[in-house]
Write a protein that holds these residues in place. Structure first.
Motif, PDB file in Angstrom:
ATOM      1  N   TYR A   9      43.880  43.097  51.069  1.00 28.81           N
ATOM      2  CA  TYR A   9      44.414  41.650  51.605  1.00 28.81           C
ATOM      3  C   TYR A   9      44.171  41.293  52.966  1.00 28.81           C
ATOM      4  O   TYR A   9      44.173  42.454  53.903  1.00 28.81           O
ATOM      5  CB  TYR A   9      46.054  41.782  51.371  1.00 28.81           C
ATOM      6  CG  TYR A   9      46.619  40.339  52.032  1.00 28.81           C
ATOM      7  CD1 TYR A   9      46.537  39.408  51.061  1.00 28.81           C
ATOM      8  CD2 TYR A   9      47.088  40.126  53.049  1.00 28.81           C
ATOM      9  CE1 TYR A   9      46.954  38.170  51.425  1.00 28.81           C
ATOM     10  CE2 TYR A   9      47.625  38.950  53.665  1.00 28.81           C
ATOM     11  CZ  TYR A   9      47.668  37.878  52.511  1.00 28.81           C
ATOM     12  OH  TYR A   9      47.848  36.655  52.979  1.00 28.81           O
ATOM     13  N   ASP A  10      43.612  40.168  53.208  1.00 23.71           N
ATOM     14  CA  ASP A  10      43.171  39.987  54.628  1.00 23.71           C
ATOM     15  C   ASP A  10      44.176  39.002  55.217  1.00 23.71           C
ATOM     16  O   ASP A  10      44.516  37.972  54.623  1.00 23.71           O
ATOM     17  CB  ASP A  10      41.942  39.438  54.598  1.00 23.71           C
ATOM     18  CG  ASP A  10      41.019  39.142  56.044  1.00 23.71           C
ATOM     19  OD1 ASP A  10      41.832  38.923  56.832  1.00 23.71           O
ATOM     20  OD2 ASP A  10      39.959  39.188  56.146  1.00 23.71           O
ATOM     21  N   GLY A  39      45.081  31.920  43.343  1.00 25.89           N
ATOM     22  CA  GLY A  39      44.496  33.142  43.372  1.00 25.89           C
ATOM     23  C   GLY A  39      44.916  34.224  44.029  1.00 25.89           C
ATOM     24  O   GLY A  39      45.921  34.109  44.832  1.00 25.89           O
ATOM     25  N   SER A  40      44.274  35.334  43.872  1.00 30.18           N
ATOM     26  CA  SER A  40      44.653  36.631  44.596  1.00 30.18           C
ATOM     27  C   SER A  40      44.970  36.426  45.974  1.00 30.18           C
ATOM     28  O   SER A  40      45.878  36.999  46.586  1.00 30.18           O
ATOM     29  CB  SER A  40      43.810  37.849  44.082  1.00 30.18           C
ATOM     30  OG  SER A  40      44.173  37.982  42.846  1.00 30.18           O
ATOM     31  N   ALA A  47      45.035  42.837  46.805  1.00 29.11           N
ATOM     32  CA  ALA A  47      43.596  42.895  46.956  1.00 29.11           C
ATOM     33  C   ALA A  47      42.889  41.926  46.184  1.00 29.11           C
ATOM     34  O   ALA A  47      43.703  41.558  45.146  1.00 29.11           O
ATOM     35  CB  ALA A  47      43.059  44.359  46.459  1.00 29.11           C
ATOM     36  N   ALA A  48      41.901  41.619  46.539  1.00 29.41           N
ATOM     37  CA  ALA A  48      41.238  40.666  45.799  1.00 29.41           C
ATOM     38  C   ALA A  48      39.779  40.443  46.218  1.00 29.41           C
ATOM     39  O   ALA A  48      39.119  41.126  47.044  1.00 29.41           O
ATOM     40  CB  ALA A  48      41.905  39.230  46.588  1.00 29.41           C
ATOM     41  N   LYS A  49      39.183  39.341  45.427  1.00 28.40           N
ATOM     42  CA  LYS A  49      37.698  39.234  45.817  1.00 28.40           C
ATOM     43  C   LYS A  49      37.956  38.369  47.093  1.00 28.40           C
ATOM     44  O   LYS A  49      39.040  37.331  47.342  1.00 28.40           O
ATOM     45  CB  LYS A  49      37.029  38.337  44.615  1.00 28.40           C
ATOM     46  CG  LYS A  49      36.896  39.110  43.423  1.00 28.40           C
ATOM     47  CD  LYS A  49      36.158  38.314  42.303  1.00 28.40           C
ATOM     48  CE  LYS A  49      36.944  37.241  41.814  1.00 28.40           C
ATOM     49  NZ  LYS A  49      36.298  36.292  40.816  1.00 28.40           N
ATOM     50  N   PRO A  50      37.070  38.700  48.038  1.00 26.20           N
ATOM     51  CA  PRO A  50      37.247  37.673  49.315  1.00 26.20           C
ATOM     52  C   PRO A  50      36.481  36.407  48.940  1.00 26.20           C
ATOM     53  O   PRO A  50      35.872  35.811  50.029  1.00 26.20           O
ATOM     54  CB  PRO A  50      36.417  38.278  50.171  1.00 26.20           C
ATOM     55  CG  PRO A  50      35.217  39.138  49.445  1.00 26.20           C
ATOM     56  CD  PRO A  50      35.879  39.616  48.006  1.00 26.20           C
ATOM     57  N   ASP A  53      40.510  30.721  46.625  1.00 22.73           N
ATOM     58  CA  ASP A  53      40.856  29.845  45.505  1.00 22.73           C
ATOM     59  C   ASP A  53      41.612  28.470  46.103  1.00 22.73           C
ATOM     60  O   ASP A  53      42.881  28.747  46.585  1.00 22.73           O
ATOM     61  CB  ASP A  53      41.303  30.329  44.326  1.00 22.73           C
ATOM     62  CG  ASP A  53      40.311  31.281  43.611  1.00 22.73           C
ATOM     63  OD1 ASP A  53      39.501  30.502  42.866  1.00 22.73           O
ATOM     64  OD2 ASP A  53      40.519  32.594  43.580  1.00 22.73           O
ATOM     65  N   ILE A  54      41.264  27.275  45.746  1.00 30.05           N
ATOM     66  CA  ILE A  54      41.760  26.133  45.972  1.00 30.05           C
ATOM     67  C   ILE A  54      42.084  25.461  44.777  1.00 30.05           C
ATOM     68  O   ILE A  54      41.219  25.033  44.270  1.00 30.05           O
ATOM     69  CB  ILE A  54      41.041  25.367  47.027  1.00 30.05           C
ATOM     70  CG1 ILE A  54      40.795  26.262  48.536  1.00 30.05           C
ATOM     71  CG2 ILE A  54      41.600  23.892  47.359  1.00 30.05           C
ATOM     72  CD1 ILE A  54      39.829  25.658  49.408  1.00 30.05           C
TER      73      ILE A  54
END
Length: 170
Positions: A9-10, A39-40, A47-50, A53-54
């Motif tokens: 996570y960022d 989304g994540s 943790a997520a794909k960077p 998602d909007i």
């Protein structure tokens, strides 16, 4: 072919969403009713794909379709429904995708589903941790193929989406 990447996570993801949301309001605001971070990347600690998602709730898909050129000038590629009926899907960043927009007309059931699943993960940390583990396993099992990665997660998402929607009905 785009490869799936998972990262921790960022803390910047909410700010990246807010910046992009503001830009979208300036670019095509006349058709937007509401914008949501989904989304994540919208779930603290997950943790997520960077990829941000909007979810856009729009007053009319036809009016949004007329703004595809404006979206393209803002760096997005329009993909039409892209496999989900009554959705308009846009991506930014080609193979190094940074954002994706899922747009639905006001009142579409997909809006409820996306927001319910996001809120469910935020409220249920243990489920979010299980989801992170499923994603890690999916990444390995799919050999970073995006379609296989998504398919691997589908049963988990479907099960917990049902629980999320049942929780809303209470």
């Amino acid at each position: 072919m785009r490869k799936v990447t998972l990262v921790a996570y960022d803390e910047q993801w909410p700010d990246l969403f807010e910046t992009e949301s503001s830009m979208l309001q300036i670019t095509i605001g006349k058709v937007i009713s509401r914008i949501h971070h989904i989304g994540s990347t919208s779930v603290p600690g997950l943790a997520a794909k960077p990829v941000i998602d909007i979810l856009m709730e729009v007053v009319s898909l036809n009016e949004l379709d007329n703004l595809n050129a404006a979206m393209e000038r803002a760096g997005y590629t329009a993909w039409g429904e892209n496999g989900i009926q009554n959705r308009r899907y846009f991506t930014k960043g080609e193979d190094q995708r940074s954002h994706q927009v899922h747009a639905f007309a006001l009142g579409d059931v997909q809006i409820v589903k996306h927001l319910a699943f996001r809120d469910y993960l935020i409220k249920n940390k243990k489920v979010a941790e299980q989801y992170a583990e499923i994603k890690r396993v999916a990444l390995l099992a799919s050999e970073s193929d995006n379609h296989r990665y998504s398919a691997f997660k589908a049963d988990f998402i479907e099960h917990h989406l049902r629980l999320a929607l049942m929780g809303q009905a209470r």
